[in-house]
Design an enzyme around this catalytic site. Structure first.
Site, PDB file in Angstrom:
ATOM      1  N   VAL A  23     -27.327   3.257  -9.244  1.00 63.02           N
ATOM      2  CA  VAL A  23     -25.865   3.315  -9.074  1.00 63.02           C
ATOM      3  C   VAL A  23     -25.262   4.624  -9.582  1.00 63.02           C
ATOM      4  O   VAL A  23     -24.086   4.899  -9.325  1.00 63.02           O
ATOM      5  CB  VAL A  23     -25.150   2.109  -9.747  1.00 63.02           C
ATOM      6  CG1 VAL A  23     -25.616   0.787  -9.144  1.00 63.02           C
ATOM      7  CG2 VAL A  23     -25.344   2.104 -11.262  1.00 63.02           C
ATOM      8  N   LYS A  26     -16.771  -1.317 -20.366  1.00 63.53           N
ATOM      9  CA  LYS A  26     -16.373  -2.618 -19.825  1.00 63.53           C
ATOM     10  C   LYS A  26     -14.846  -2.747 -19.772  1.00 63.53           C
ATOM     11  O   LYS A  26     -14.303  -3.350 -18.846  1.00 63.53           O
ATOM     12  CB  LYS A  26     -16.993  -3.747 -20.657  1.00 63.53           C
ATOM     13  CG  LYS A  26     -18.528  -3.775 -20.597  1.00 63.53           C
ATOM     14  CD  LYS A  26     -19.049  -3.963 -19.173  1.00 63.53           C
ATOM     15  CE  LYS A  26     -20.545  -4.221 -19.128  1.00 63.53           C
ATOM     16  NZ  LYS A  26     -21.056  -4.436 -17.763  1.00 63.53           N
ATOM     17  N   ARG A  86     -33.147  -8.955 -11.934  1.00 65.10           N
ATOM     18  CA  ARG A  86     -33.447  -9.915 -13.012  1.00 65.10           C
ATOM     19  C   ARG A  86     -32.162 -10.321 -13.725  1.00 65.10           C
ATOM     20  O   ARG A  86     -31.069  -9.852 -13.380  1.00 65.10           O
ATOM     21  CB  ARG A  86     -34.429  -9.284 -13.994  1.00 65.10           C
ATOM     22  CG  ARG A  86     -33.804  -8.121 -14.742  1.00 65.10           C
ATOM     23  CD  ARG A  86     -34.691  -7.625 -15.846  1.00 65.10           C
ATOM     24  NE  ARG A  86     -33.903  -6.828 -16.765  1.00 65.10           N
ATOM     25  CZ  ARG A  86     -34.413  -6.012 -17.659  1.00 65.10           C
ATOM     26  NH1 ARG A  86     -35.720  -5.872 -17.749  1.00 65.10           N
ATOM     27  NH2 ARG A  86     -33.631  -5.340 -18.476  1.00 65.10           N
ATOM     28  N   ILE A 136     -24.933 -14.479 -23.843  1.00 63.64           N
ATOM     29  CA  ILE A 136     -25.665 -15.157 -22.773  1.00 63.64           C
ATOM     30  C   ILE A 136     -27.148 -15.200 -23.130  1.00 63.64           C
ATOM     31  O   ILE A 136     -27.700 -14.222 -23.656  1.00 63.64           O
ATOM     32  CB  ILE A 136     -25.457 -14.416 -21.422  1.00 63.64           C
ATOM     33  CG1 ILE A 136     -23.953 -14.274 -21.108  1.00 63.64           C
ATOM     34  CG2 ILE A 136     -26.201 -15.125 -20.291  1.00 63.64           C
ATOM     35  CD1 ILE A 136     -23.163 -15.581 -21.039  1.00 63.64           C
ATOM     36  N   GLY A 167     -34.127 -19.363   1.397  1.00 61.87           N
ATOM     37  CA  GLY A 167     -32.939 -18.508   1.507  1.00 61.87           C
ATOM     38  C   GLY A 167     -33.233 -17.178   2.174  1.00 61.87           C
ATOM     39  O   GLY A 167     -34.375 -16.880   2.540  1.00 61.87           O
ATOM     40  N   ASN A 207     -22.955  -5.512 -10.997  1.00 59.83           N
ATOM     41  CA  ASN A 207     -23.570  -6.173 -12.152  1.00 59.83           C
ATOM     42  C   ASN A 207     -24.481  -5.239 -12.959  1.00 59.83           C
ATOM     43  O   ASN A 207     -24.741  -5.509 -14.131  1.00 59.83           O
ATOM     44  CB  ASN A 207     -24.361  -7.391 -11.642  1.00 59.83           C
ATOM     45  CG  ASN A 207     -25.334  -7.941 -12.662  1.00 59.83           C
ATOM     46  OD1 ASN A 207     -24.943  -8.647 -13.591  1.00 59.83           O
ATOM     47  ND2 ASN A 207     -26.611  -7.606 -12.512  1.00 59.83           N
ATOM     48  N   TYR A 210     -20.275   0.911 -24.915  1.00 65.49           N
ATOM     49  CA  TYR A 210     -20.367  -0.251 -24.014  1.00 65.49           C
ATOM     50  C   TYR A 210     -18.991  -0.893 -23.812  1.00 65.49           C
ATOM     51  O   TYR A 210     -18.591  -1.186 -22.680  1.00 65.49           O
ATOM     52  CB  TYR A 210     -21.353  -1.248 -24.630  1.00 65.49           C
ATOM     53  CG  TYR A 210     -21.644  -2.471 -23.792  1.00 65.49           C
ATOM     54  CD1 TYR A 210     -22.427  -2.379 -22.637  1.00 65.49           C
ATOM     55  CD2 TYR A 210     -21.151  -3.722 -24.170  1.00 65.49           C
ATOM     56  CE1 TYR A 210     -22.705  -3.524 -21.889  1.00 65.49           C
ATOM     57  CE2 TYR A 210     -21.438  -4.855 -23.427  1.00 65.49           C
ATOM     58  CZ  TYR A 210     -22.217  -4.751 -22.285  1.00 65.49           C
ATOM     59  OH  TYR A 210     -22.496  -5.870 -21.537  1.00 65.49           O
ATOM     60  N   ALA A 249     -16.060   0.452 -24.205  1.00 68.10           N
ATOM     61  CA  ALA A 249     -15.194   1.364 -23.429  1.00 68.10           C
ATOM     62  C   ALA A 249     -15.526   1.258 -21.941  1.00 68.10           C
ATOM     63  O   ALA A 249     -14.632   1.228 -21.090  1.00 68.10           O
ATOM     64  CB  ALA A 249     -15.372   2.802 -23.913  1.00 68.10           C
TER      65      ALA A 249
HETATM   66  P1  NDP Z   1     -30.517  -6.982 -17.416  1.00 63.70           P
HETATM   67  O1  NDP Z   1     -30.933  -5.751 -18.144  1.00 63.70           O
HETATM   68  O2  NDP Z   1     -31.394  -8.190 -17.505  1.00 63.70           O
HETATM   69  O3  NDP Z   1     -30.267  -6.663 -15.879  1.00 63.70           O
HETATM   70  C1  NDP Z   1     -29.545  -5.534 -15.475  1.00 63.70           C
HETATM   71  C2  NDP Z   1     -30.253  -4.926 -14.295  1.00 63.70           C
HETATM   72  O4  NDP Z   1     -29.540  -3.718 -13.907  1.00 63.70           O
HETATM   73  C3  NDP Z   1     -31.684  -4.500 -14.635  1.00 63.70           C
HETATM   74  O5  NDP Z   1     -32.567  -4.826 -13.601  1.00 63.70           O
HETATM   75  C4  NDP Z   1     -31.523  -3.000 -14.791  1.00 63.70           C
HETATM   76  O6  NDP Z   1     -32.708  -2.256 -14.617  1.00 63.70           O
HETATM   77  C5  NDP Z   1     -30.515  -2.715 -13.710  1.00 63.70           C
HETATM   78  N1  NDP Z   1     -29.990  -1.353 -13.809  1.00 63.70           N
HETATM   79  C6  NDP Z   1     -29.885  -0.587 -14.919  1.00 63.70           C
HETATM   80  N2  NDP Z   1     -29.458   0.641 -14.599  1.00 63.70           N
HETATM   81  C7  NDP Z   1     -29.288   0.662 -13.258  1.00 63.70           C
HETATM   82  C8  NDP Z   1     -28.879   1.647 -12.331  1.00 63.70           C
HETATM   83  N3  NDP Z   1     -28.569   2.887 -12.724  1.00 63.70           N
HETATM   84  N4  NDP Z   1     -28.809   1.342 -11.018  1.00 63.70           N
HETATM   85  C9  NDP Z   1     -29.148   0.094 -10.594  1.00 63.70           C
HETATM   86  N5  NDP Z   1     -29.571  -0.887 -11.425  1.00 63.70           N
HETATM   87  C10 NDP Z   1     -29.636  -0.613 -12.754  1.00 63.70           C
HETATM   88  O7  NDP Z   1     -29.028  -7.327 -17.935  1.00 63.70           O
HETATM   89  P2  NDP Z   1     -28.217  -8.701 -17.925  1.00 63.70           P
HETATM   90  O8  NDP Z   1     -28.606  -9.553 -16.790  1.00 63.70           O
HETATM   91  O9  NDP Z   1     -28.240  -9.250 -19.289  1.00 63.70           O
HETATM   92  O10 NDP Z   1     -26.729  -8.114 -17.679  1.00 63.70           O
HETATM   93  C11 NDP Z   1     -26.149  -8.009 -16.396  1.00 63.70           C
HETATM   94  C12 NDP Z   1     -24.700  -7.558 -16.573  1.00 63.70           C
HETATM   95  O11 NDP Z   1     -24.017  -8.485 -17.404  1.00 63.70           O
HETATM   96  C13 NDP Z   1     -24.564  -6.202 -17.217  1.00 63.70           C
HETATM   97  O12 NDP Z   1     -23.501  -5.486 -16.615  1.00 63.70           O
HETATM   98  C14 NDP Z   1     -24.220  -6.540 -18.655  1.00 63.70           C
HETATM   99  O13 NDP Z   1     -23.491  -5.516 -19.277  1.00 63.70           O
HETATM  100  C15 NDP Z   1     -23.383  -7.793 -18.466  1.00 63.70           C
HETATM  101  N6  NDP Z   1     -23.319  -8.640 -19.638  1.00 63.70           N
HETATM  102  C16 NDP Z   1     -24.459  -9.232 -20.148  1.00 63.70           C
HETATM  103  C17 NDP Z   1     -24.386 -10.042 -21.285  1.00 63.70           C
HETATM  104  C18 NDP Z   1     -25.610 -10.702 -21.876  1.00 63.70           C
HETATM  105  O14 NDP Z   1     -25.490 -11.351 -22.937  1.00 63.70           O
HETATM  106  N7  NDP Z   1     -26.786 -10.594 -21.251  1.00 63.70           N
HETATM  107  C19 NDP Z   1     -23.099 -10.267 -21.959  1.00 63.70           C
HETATM  108  C20 NDP Z   1     -21.980  -9.590 -21.347  1.00 63.70           C
HETATM  109  C21 NDP Z   1     -22.106  -8.827 -20.224  1.00 63.70           C
HETATM  110  P3  NDP Z   1     -33.456  -1.650 -15.961  1.00 63.70           P
HETATM  111  O15 NDP Z   1     -34.106  -2.801 -16.626  1.00 63.70           O
HETATM  112  O16 NDP Z   1     -34.406  -0.639 -15.413  1.00 63.70           O
HETATM  113  O17 NDP Z   1     -32.399  -1.043 -16.833  1.00 63.70           O
END
Ligand code: NDP
Length: 245
Positions: free
Chosen positions: A62, A157, A16, A186, A53, A88, A153, A155
């Site tokens: 992870v 990143k 997602r 975002i 696709g 990601n 967080y 630290a």
């Molecule tokens: P989301 O929470 O929507 O998506 C992150 C996904 O990673 C989720 O499906 C989550 O599952 C999954 N996840 C969590 N833990 C693990 C794990 N141990 N192994 C595999 N998958 C895992 O986050 P975003 O799309 O908003 O963010 C994506 C990336 O972008 C992240 O790294 C975030 O730090 C970075 N980011 C986002 C910003 C924002 O404004 N949204 C701003 C700056 C950076 P679950 O829901 O179960 O945790």
């Protein structure tokens, strides 16, 4: 010919949000995308397939080095190649440092930073043998500028940015690039919940007065993973509308 025709791309946290949008764009460019997540990936995989696709889901946590390495090796053995990795998967557990629970510090570092190491190590071995590959790490502007309430967080990143730069130096000679994208605010479920006043206050902190979209981030990722970025490695592209300049 599309940019990613015939290529295999693994996107952690691809179920997602930003990860799913990266998967959509890479699949639209011809890649076979592997959405690797602890969450169910059925919906995004079905959506990409319905659009014509190629996609599959892989359960992946992870933080589990053995399971992550097994999954990466299985993807490589199924497809005979592994061209792109997007680290990601990430979480937040925000709190002021003086109130932060040690387990929230540990969990954020374990997923956001250690997780990238655990998935990248087996991938790098494959890409080095292949003599080609693209790794893109999703960091955050707070890893560059800091943010009160996010010591864990930011630290993680900032660590990911150091990891990116060092690994770029290690893998460059094997034609593998390693870069990072640092998003700002975002548009997500979280920012949808902001009040008009909160949104107006936020807009004063960015040069381009709107929230970013997952598509803005995915565009930078697909550029770095694509053919036009073959001489770019070790960089951080800040996708924050000028929140950090
Ligand atoms: P989301 O929470 O929507 O998506 C992150 C996904 O990673 C989720 O499906 C989550 O599952 C999954 N996840 C969590 N833990 C693990 C794990 N141990 N192994 C595999 N998958 C895992 O986050 P975003 O799309 O908003 O963010 C994506 C990336 O972008 C992240 O790294 C975030 O730090 C970075 N980011 C986002 C910003 C924002 O404004 N949204 C701003 C700056 C950076 P679950 O829901 O179960 O945790």
């Amino acid at each position: 010919m599309a940019d990613f025709d015939g290529q295999v791309a693994v996107i952690t946290g691809g179920a997602r949000g930003i990860g799913a949008e990266i998967a959509r764009k890479m699949a639209a460019g011809g890649a076979h995308v592997v959405c690797a997540d602890v969450l169910d990936t059925t919906e995004i995989v079905a959506e990409i397939k319905a659009a014509g696709g190629f996609a599959e889901g892989r359960p992946m946590d992870v933080t589990d080095a053995t399971a992550a390495a097994d999954a990466i090796r299985a993807i490589h053995s199924d497809h005979g190649r592994l061209d792109i990795l997007v680290n990601n998967a990430g979480i937040t557990r925000d709190q002021l440092l003086v109130r932060m629970k040690p387990e929230d510090w540990d969990l954020v570092l374990r997923i956001n930073l250690d997780g990238a190491f655990k998935v990248t190590q087996p991938t790098a071995k494959i890409m080095m043998r292949q003599k080609s590959g693209r790794i893109v790490n999703i960091a955050s502007v707070v890893g560059l500028m800091g943010n009160a309430g996010q010591t864990n967080y930011s630290a993680s990143k900032a660590g990911l940015i150091g990891f990116t730069k060092s690994l770029a130096r290690e893998l460059g000679p094997r034609n593998v690039t390693v870069n990072a994208v640092a998003p700002g605010y975002i548009q997500t479920a979280m920012t949808d919940a902001l009040t008009d006043d909160q949104r107006a206050a936020l807009m004063k902190t960015v040069a381009i007065p709107r929230l970013g979209t997952p598509g803005d981030v995915a565009d930078a990722v697909t550029f770095l993973a694509g053919p036009k970025a073959s001489y770019i490695t070790g960089v951080v592209i800040n996708v924050s509308g000028g929140l950090y300049i």
